[in-house]
Design a protein around this motif. Structure first.
Motif, mmCIF file in Angstrom:
data_model
loop_
_atom_site.group_PDB
_atom_site.id
_atom_site.type_symbol
_atom_site.label_atom_id
_atom_site.label_comp_id
_atom_site.label_asym_id
_atom_site.label_seq_id
_atom_site.Cartn_x
_atom_site.Cartn_y
_atom_site.Cartn_z
ATOM 1 N N THR A 258 0.807 -1.225 0.000
ATOM 2 C CA THR A 258 0.000 0.000 0.000
ATOM 3 C C THR A 258 0.840 1.275 0.000
ATOM 4 O O THR A 258 0.284 2.381 -0.106
ATOM 5 N N GLY A 259 2.167 1.142 0.123
ATOM 6 C CA GLY A 259 3.028 2.320 0.179
ATOM 7 C C GLY A 259 2.924 3.070 1.478
ATOM 8 O O GLY A 259 3.068 4.302 1.514
ATOM 9 N N GLU A 260 2.720 2.332 2.579
ATOM 10 C CA GLU A 260 2.542 2.957 3.894
ATOM 11 C C GLU A 260 3.595 2.490 4.902
ATOM 12 O O GLU A 260 3.331 2.398 6.095
ATOM 13 N N LEU A 261 4.784 2.204 4.439
ATOM 14 C CA LEU A 261 5.851 1.759 5.318
ATOM 15 C C LEU A 261 6.334 2.891 6.223
ATOM 16 O O LEU A 261 6.165 4.072 5.913
ATOM 17 N N THR A 262 6.939 2.490 7.333
ATOM 18 C CA THR A 262 7.670 3.421 8.183
ATOM 19 C C THR A 262 9.150 3.236 7.898
ATOM 20 O O THR A 262 9.628 2.105 7.793
ATOM 21 N N MET A 263 9.888 4.337 7.762
ATOM 22 C CA MET A 263 11.315 4.272 7.487
ATOM 23 C C MET A 263 12.107 4.928 8.611
ATOM 24 O O MET A 263 11.755 6.028 9.068
ATOM 25 N N LEU A 264 13.140 4.237 9.072
ATOM 26 C CA LEU A 264 14.015 4.717 10.138
ATOM 27 C C LEU A 264 15.314 5.138 9.472
ATOM 28 O O LEU A 264 16.054 4.301 8.958
ATOM 29 N N VAL A 265 15.617 6.424 9.475
ATOM 30 C CA VAL A 265 16.579 6.974 8.530
ATOM 31 C C VAL A 265 17.833 7.497 9.216
ATOM 32 O O VAL A 265 17.764 8.229 10.211
ATOM 33 N N GLY A 266 18.984 7.126 8.644
ATOM 34 C CA GLY A 266 20.265 7.638 9.093
ATOM 35 C C GLY A 266 21.045 8.222 7.932
ATOM 36 O O GLY A 266 20.940 7.732 6.802
ATOM 37 N N GLY A 267 21.834 9.251 8.192
ATOM 38 C CA GLY A 267 22.644 9.847 7.135
ATOM 39 C C GLY A 267 22.846 11.327 7.362
ATOM 40 O O GLY A 267 22.348 11.908 8.337
ATOM 41 N N GLU A 268 23.566 11.953 6.440
ATOM 42 C CA GLU A 268 23.776 13.395 6.510
ATOM 43 C C GLU A 268 22.487 14.118 6.103
ATOM 44 O O GLU A 268 21.752 13.634 5.232
ATOM 45 N N PRO A 269 22.209 15.273 6.717
ATOM 46 C CA PRO A 269 20.938 15.970 6.432
ATOM 47 C C PRO A 269 20.678 16.227 4.958
ATOM 48 O O PRO A 269 19.554 16.023 4.478
ATOM 49 N N ASP A 270 21.698 16.670 4.212
ATOM 50 C CA ASP A 270 21.486 16.960 2.790
ATOM 51 C C ASP A 270 21.161 15.686 2.019
ATOM 52 O O ASP A 270 20.314 15.699 1.109
ATOM 53 N N ALA A 271 21.833 14.594 2.363
ATOM 54 C CA ALA A 271 21.569 13.322 1.689
ATOM 55 C C ALA A 271 20.159 12.838 1.995
ATOM 56 O O ALA A 271 19.447 12.335 1.105
ATOM 57 N N ILE A 272 19.736 12.986 3.249
ATOM 58 C CA ILE A 272 18.377 12.582 3.622
ATOM 59 C C ILE A 272 17.361 13.428 2.860
ATOM 60 O O ILE A 272 16.330 12.922 2.401
ATOM 61 N N GLY A 273 17.657 14.715 2.697
ATOM 62 C CA GLY A 273 16.764 15.578 1.927
ATOM 63 C C GLY A 273 16.615 15.096 0.498
ATOM 64 O O GLY A 273 15.508 15.114 -0.065
ATOM 65 N N ARG A 274 17.699 14.661 -0.104
ATOM 66 C CA ARG A 274 17.638 14.119 -1.466
ATOM 67 C C ARG A 274 16.856 12.811 -1.511
ATOM 68 O O ARG A 274 16.186 12.520 -2.516
ATOM 69 N N ALA A 275 16.944 12.039 -0.437
ATOM 70 C CA ALA A 275 16.275 10.732 -0.410
ATOM 71 C C ALA A 275 14.780 10.835 -0.150
ATOM 72 O O ALA A 275 14.020 9.916 -0.496
ATOM 73 N N ARG A 276 14.335 11.922 0.452
ATOM 74 C CA ARG A 276 12.943 12.024 0.898
ATOM 75 C C ARG A 276 11.903 11.748 -0.202
ATOM 76 O O ARG A 276 10.911 11.052 0.058
ATOM 77 N N PRO A 277 12.058 12.269 -1.405
ATOM 78 C CA PRO A 277 11.040 11.976 -2.421
ATOM 79 C C PRO A 277 10.867 10.483 -2.685
ATOM 80 O O PRO A 277 9.742 10.027 -2.928
ATOM 81 N N PHE A 278 11.945 9.735 -2.603
ATOM 82 C CA PHE A 278 11.860 8.286 -2.807
ATOM 83 C C PHE A 278 11.200 7.615 -1.600
ATOM 84 O O PHE A 278 10.356 6.731 -1.750
#
Length: 296
Positions: free
Chosen positions: A128-148
């Motif tokens: 359903t595209g309703e997963l929870t994601m636990l995210v680690g990384g540099e802030p700028d990299a996480i910002g780039r990853a957010r759309p995905f």
């Protein structure tokens, strides 16, 4: 348009890749050709059968079983070295935090961003595209990853720097498995006191002992004896092992350490490919009595 390569088309990865392909120009790869064919047909993504065929990729999403698989793809098969500076790698499987940190450092030397974003929610939430994601990384990299991440999930929890997401996922699963173990013990104690397993679970769910283990896993999978959550016992045990490698004060760790020992020792009684809800069966074996309605 972003050129994305999604690697790992198992029961979680395939629906996730389909969501990604709806929004981004996507290629899909797996070691199993049929998995590639099925995912490509379902989503319209471009099939890739050899990673050396992948060209012009600026985002790689990994949904692989272990750190060993991630290291094999990125290092041994050389994908990391073939990506251009400015690329982004998102590891959404359950990896060892130390390995993740090392890979992130190697990627950074090449000008490549690296984010760990392991998922929680199971196959149903992947679909359903309703997963929870636990995210680690540099802030700028996480910002780039957010759309995905937003394409496959409904909740993004940023927990720290590289490796922190994988640490959080392992610790969460350590708690989840220990909760099943505790409820299993509680139900068996209740049975000894003359309380039927389903009544004891009802007690917990109406009281302060309630947990996701008692409310969902016991009701849907353990009491009926179906054991069909579609998350493997061996993957849960792997995540518990990762969590146990993370240092904790000795006085704070006996409970989870004992749960990990018991579930590791009890693996042999379960046969091939057990579901993680069969943690309860380990307790049944130790107690010499049943929990499930099917066997009661």
């Amino acid at each position: 348009m972003n050129n994305t390569l999604f690697i790992g088309l198992g029961r979680m990865g395939r629906p996730m890749s389909s969501h990604i392909a709806k929004r981004f120009s996507t290629s899909v790869y797996d070691v199993l050709k049929k998995s590639v064919d099925d995912a490509a047909e379902e989503s319209g993504a471009e099939p890739i059968y050899d990673l050396k065929e992948a060209a012009g990729i600026d985002t790689v999403i990994l949904m692989l079983p272990t750190s060993a698989h991630v290291e094999s793809i990125l290092l041994e098969e050389g994908l990391l070295g073939r990506l251009s500076a400015g690329a982004l790698i998102i590891d959404m499987g359950s990896s060892v935090p130390a390995s993740t940190r090392q890979l992130a450092e190697a990627a950074a030397k090449l000008g490549i961003d690296y984010v760990d974003a392991p998922v929680s929610g199971g196959i149903s939430k992947a679909a359903t595209g309703e997963l929870t994601m636990l995210v680690g990384g540099e802030p700028d990299a996480i910002g780039r990853a957010r759309p995905f991440l937003q394409t496959v999930g409904s909740e993004i929890v940023v927990v720290g720097s590289s490796g922190a997401g994988h640490a959080a996922k392992a610790i969460n699963n350590l708690v989840s498995a220990t909760n099943i173990a505790v409820v299993s013990e509680a139900v068996l104690r209740g049975k000894s006191a003359g309380i039927a397993p389903e009544r004891m679970v009802e007690v917990l769910n109406a009281s302060t002992g309630m947990s996701q283990a008692s409310r969902v896993k016991f009701v849907q999978h353990i009491l009926p004896g179906s054991y069909a959550s579609n998350f493997a016992y061996d993957l849960m045990l792997k995540d518990m092992g990762i969590a146990m490698q993370i240092n904790a004060p000795d006085a704070a760790s006996p409970l989870t350490r004992e749960a990990y020992r018991l579930l590791s020792d009890g693996r042999d009684v379960l046969g091939d490919n057990p579901d993680h809800t069969e943690i309860a069966r380990v307790y049944e074996h130790l107690a010499g009595t049943s929990i499930s309605e099917e066997e009661a």
